[in-house]
Structures are given as structure tokens and as C-alpha cells.
Design a protein around this motif. Sequence first.
Motif, mmCIF file in Angstrom:
data_model
loop_
_atom_site.group_PDB
_atom_site.id
_atom_site.type_symbol
_atom_site.label_atom_id
_atom_site.label_comp_id
_atom_site.label_asym_id
_atom_site.label_seq_id
_atom_site.Cartn_x
_atom_site.Cartn_y
_atom_site.Cartn_z
ATOM 1 N N GLU A 1 -6.564 -7.173 15.113
ATOM 2 C CA GLU A 1 -7.617 -8.278 15.000
ATOM 3 C C GLU A 1 -9.040 -7.869 14.596
ATOM 4 O OE1 GLU A 1 -6.998 -10.840 18.075
ATOM 5 O OE2 GLU A 1 -5.157 -10.331 18.261
ATOM 6 N N SER B 1 -4.276 -3.331 21.471
ATOM 7 C CA SER B 1 -3.789 -4.861 21.191
ATOM 8 C C SER B 1 -4.676 -5.579 20.197
ATOM 9 C CB SER B 1 -3.174 -5.496 22.332
ATOM 10 O OG SER B 1 -4.246 -6.051 23.162
ATOM 11 N N SER B 2 -6.137 -5.495 20.749
ATOM 12 C CA SER B 2 -6.922 -6.395 20.056
ATOM 13 C C SER B 2 -7.627 -5.504 18.762
ATOM 14 C CB SER B 2 -8.150 -6.935 20.865
ATOM 15 O OG SER B 2 -8.679 -5.901 21.618
ATOM 16 N N ASN B 3 -7.287 -4.301 18.616
ATOM 17 C CA ASN B 3 -7.759 -3.331 17.640
ATOM 18 C C ASN B 3 -7.504 -4.109 16.118
ATOM 19 O OD1 ASN B 3 -9.113 -1.152 16.594
ATOM 20 N ND2 ASN B 3 -7.230 -0.213 16.288
ATOM 21 N N ASP C 1 -9.010 -1.416 23.194
ATOM 22 C CA ASP C 1 -8.103 -2.158 23.164
ATOM 23 C C ASP C 1 -7.164 -2.104 22.048
ATOM 24 O OD1 ASP C 1 -6.010 -3.603 24.715
ATOM 25 O OD2 ASP C 1 -6.976 -5.615 24.257
#
Length: 151
Positions: A47, A43-45, A41
Motif C-alpha cells: 500500500e 503487509s502495509s508495504n 511491516d
Amino acid sequence: MGDHTTHKNSTGETLFSLVYGTQAVIPTELMVPTKRIRDFDESSNDEGLRANLDMLEECREIAAIREAINKKKISKYYDKFVKPLSFRIRDYVWCNNEANRAENTGKLGPNWEGPYEVIEISATQSYILAGLNGERIPRTWHATNLKRCYI
């Protein structure tokens, strides 16, 4: 690349993960999708990468501890088979010709020279020798370069 992405037995980590804090994606994983690629994912990479970088020092310390434990285990195994050499004063010994380099006799020449007599023990496994005529040899010899002579 293959060496950098292979888990090492001594550390339990890959070289790539110890440097960058995350696992590398190899080209084969892109061609044949794995669970890791399918669950990616974007978008969460970012973080996840930041969290991995925060944990990087701790991961390196754990790898260093594992490596020290592994080194100690290997050393213990090796030391079981080592037979320590020790000589006493007035023992006769042969000296390794390669260590002495007194004469270059070539490939077919003798490997050991002597016999010599141990006249003094100077340090741990370090000996001062003299020839059979009593003439002192100019340097000290470590036990690994000596072999017992039975006269």
C-alpha cells in the motif's frame, strides 16, 4: 549506489527516489538496523509503495521547481561578478588568437593578435573589425574574444 542514495542540494531528493518513488535500503541499514528497518511491516508495504508511486509525479515536479530556484540563485550569484564588455565604433581591440585560429604559433606563441579597429556593431556584443590599414576582417567577433587595446 552511494550517489543514487544521497540527497542532492538542488532537488532535495535522492536520485533513487525520483526514479522509483521510494527511498532505497542500503546494505549498511540491513547490517545495523535503523528505525526504518525495525518499523518495516510487509503487509502495509504494498500500500505504501502504491501511494508513493501515485505521488511520484508531484514529487518530481517539486524537485524540478527546487532545481530551477537553485539554478536561479547560482546564476544571480555568478552574475554579480561578471563585468560586461562593450566596445564603441573606432575603439581598438586585440583578438583572441585561439578563437581566430588564423595561425598556430604553438604553446609559446602570442595569445592575442591585432590591434584591430571596431568599425561596426552588428548584434548584441558582436562586432565587425578592420585592420589598421582599413582592410575588413571577414567574420564577426563576440566581445568575449576581444580585449581593449590602448593606442
